[in-house]
Design an enzyme around this catalytic site. Structure first.
Site, short mmCIF file in Angstrom:
data_model
loop_
_atom_site.label_atom_id
_atom_site.label_comp_id
_atom_site.label_asym_id
_atom_site.label_seq_id
_atom_site.Cartn_x
_atom_site.Cartn_y
_atom_site.Cartn_z
CG ASP A 10 56.39 53.66 69.13
OD1 ASP A 10 55.40 53.23 69.74
OD2 ASP A 10 56.35 54.68 68.42
CB SER A 11 54.81 52.66 64.75
OG SER A 11 54.22 53.72 65.49
CD GLU A 150 55.93 60.22 64.09
OE1 GLU A 150 56.89 60.60 63.41
OE2 GLU A 150 55.99 59.25 64.87
CG HIS A 184 52.98 58.99 68.44
ND1 HIS A 184 53.08 57.63 68.27
CD2 HIS A 184 53.81 59.55 67.51
CE1 HIS A 184 53.93 57.38 67.28
NE2 HIS A 184 54.38 58.52 66.80
#
Length: 266
Positions: A10-11, A150, A184
Site C-alpha cells: 500500500d502507499s 494518517e 485508509h
C-alpha cells in the site's frame, strides 16, 4: 502446501486494514507488508507514476519470494489490473469490492468513495457495470480522508464535519451501499457510519479481498501453509517513522507484527 508468505503493499498505513483482515482470516499464513511511505500519497499522482511505483513494489516483493501479492491500495489497483505478473498471482481490490457491493445491495444503487486518482479512473464504475449493467454508480472523491487517517484523527470533530461535507451530495442519490474505495477509509468508518446511518451497507477492501483469497485457497489456486504453527508478519516501509509504527500497532490489534524495518526498493 506452500510455506512462502503472501505479500501486501500500500502507499502507507491504510493497507494495514487489509493486512489485519487477511491475518485474522488466514491464521496459518505469513505476510510481508510493504508501505511505500516515502512516496505517499498515491491518490494525487498521475496514472503513469502510480503504475511505475506499483511495478517497483511488485518486483521488490517478488524478490522476497512471496507466493502471491495483494495490492491493498485502491489507487494502485486501478493501474495494475493483471491477474498475474511473470507467473506470480496478483490480487487487486477493485473486482472484489465491486462484486461484494453488488452482493449486498438491494437497489443496485451503489456509491463509491475514493482518492481523486481512483475516482477519475472510473475503475469501480466500469467493473460494477460490467458485472451488472442494470446497476447505478455514484462516486465521490474524498482527498482529505487520507491525511486525516494518517494523522489518526478517526474520532475528531473536524473529521466528522469533513465526512459530512463529502457525503452530503452522494447521499442525495438514494444509495443503499457504499464502497470505501481506499484502504485508509475503514480507519474513518465510525465517522462515515454516523453520516450514512444504518440503512447503508459499507463495503471495505479487506473483507472483500479475503473472500477472493479463500475462494482461491479452496480451489487450490494458492497453496495453503497448513503446517505453520506460527504466523509471521513483517512490516516494511520505505521511510522511517515512529508515528507509522504507533499507528500500525493500533490498527493491527489484536494481530501482532513480528518485525518493523525500513527498506530500499532498489
Amino acid at each position: 502446501m506452500d510455506s512462502r508468505p503472501i505479500g501486501v503493499f500500500d502507499s502507507g498505513i491504510g493497507g494495514l486494514t487489509v493486512l489485519k483482515e487477511l491475518a485474522l482470516q488466514f491464521p496459518h499464513e505469513s505476510f510481508l507488508y510493504l508501505g511505500d511511505t516515502a512516496r505517499l500519497p498515491y491518490g494525487s499522482k498521475s496514472a503513469h507514476t502510480i503504475r511505475k511505483y506499483s511495478e517497483q513494489n511488485i518486483q521488490f516483493l517478488k524478490r522476497l519470494d512471496v507466493k502471491a501479492i495483494v495490492i491493498a491500495c485502491n489507487t494502485a489497483s486501478t493501474q495494475v489490473p493483471e491477474p498475474e505478473l511473470e507467473g506470480l498471482p496478483i490480487y487487486n481490490v477493485i473486482g472484489p469490492g465491486a462484486q461484494r457491493a453488488l452482493e449486498v445491495s438491494h437497489s443496485k444503487r451503489i456509491g463509491v468513495l475514493g482518492t481523486r486518482a481512483t475516482i477519475n479512473s472510473k475503475a469501480y464504475s466500469h467493473k460494477i457495470m460490467d458485472l451488472d449493467p442494470s446497476a447505478s454508480v455514484i462516486d465521490q472523491a474524498c482527498p482529505l480522508f487520507v491525511p486525516l487517517a494518517e494523522e489518526g484523527w478517526d474520532s475528531d470533530p473536524v473529521t466528522n464535519l469533513i465526512v459530512f461535507r463529502y457525503l452530503s451530495q452522494i447521499l442525495q442519490h438514494s444509495i443503499d451501499t457504499l464502497i470505501l474505495g481506499c484502504t485508509h477509509y475503514p480507519l474513518l468508518k465510525n465517522s462515515i457510519a454516523r453520516v450514512t446511518g444504518s440503512s447503508i451497507e459499507l463495503v471495505d477492501s479487506g473483507e472483500a479481498i479475503a473472500r477472493w483469497l479463500e475462494r482461491d485457497f479452496s480451489k487450490n489456486r494458492l497453496g495453503r501453509n497448513a503446517n505453520s504453527s506460527h504466523q509471521k508478519i513483517e512490516i516494511m516501509t520505505t521511510d522511517s517513522s515512529a508515528h507509522f509504527t504507533e499507528m500500525a500497532l493500533k490498527i493491527l490489534k489484536p494481530v501482532k507484527a513480528d518485525e518493523f524495518k525500513v527498506v530500499d526498493l532498489n
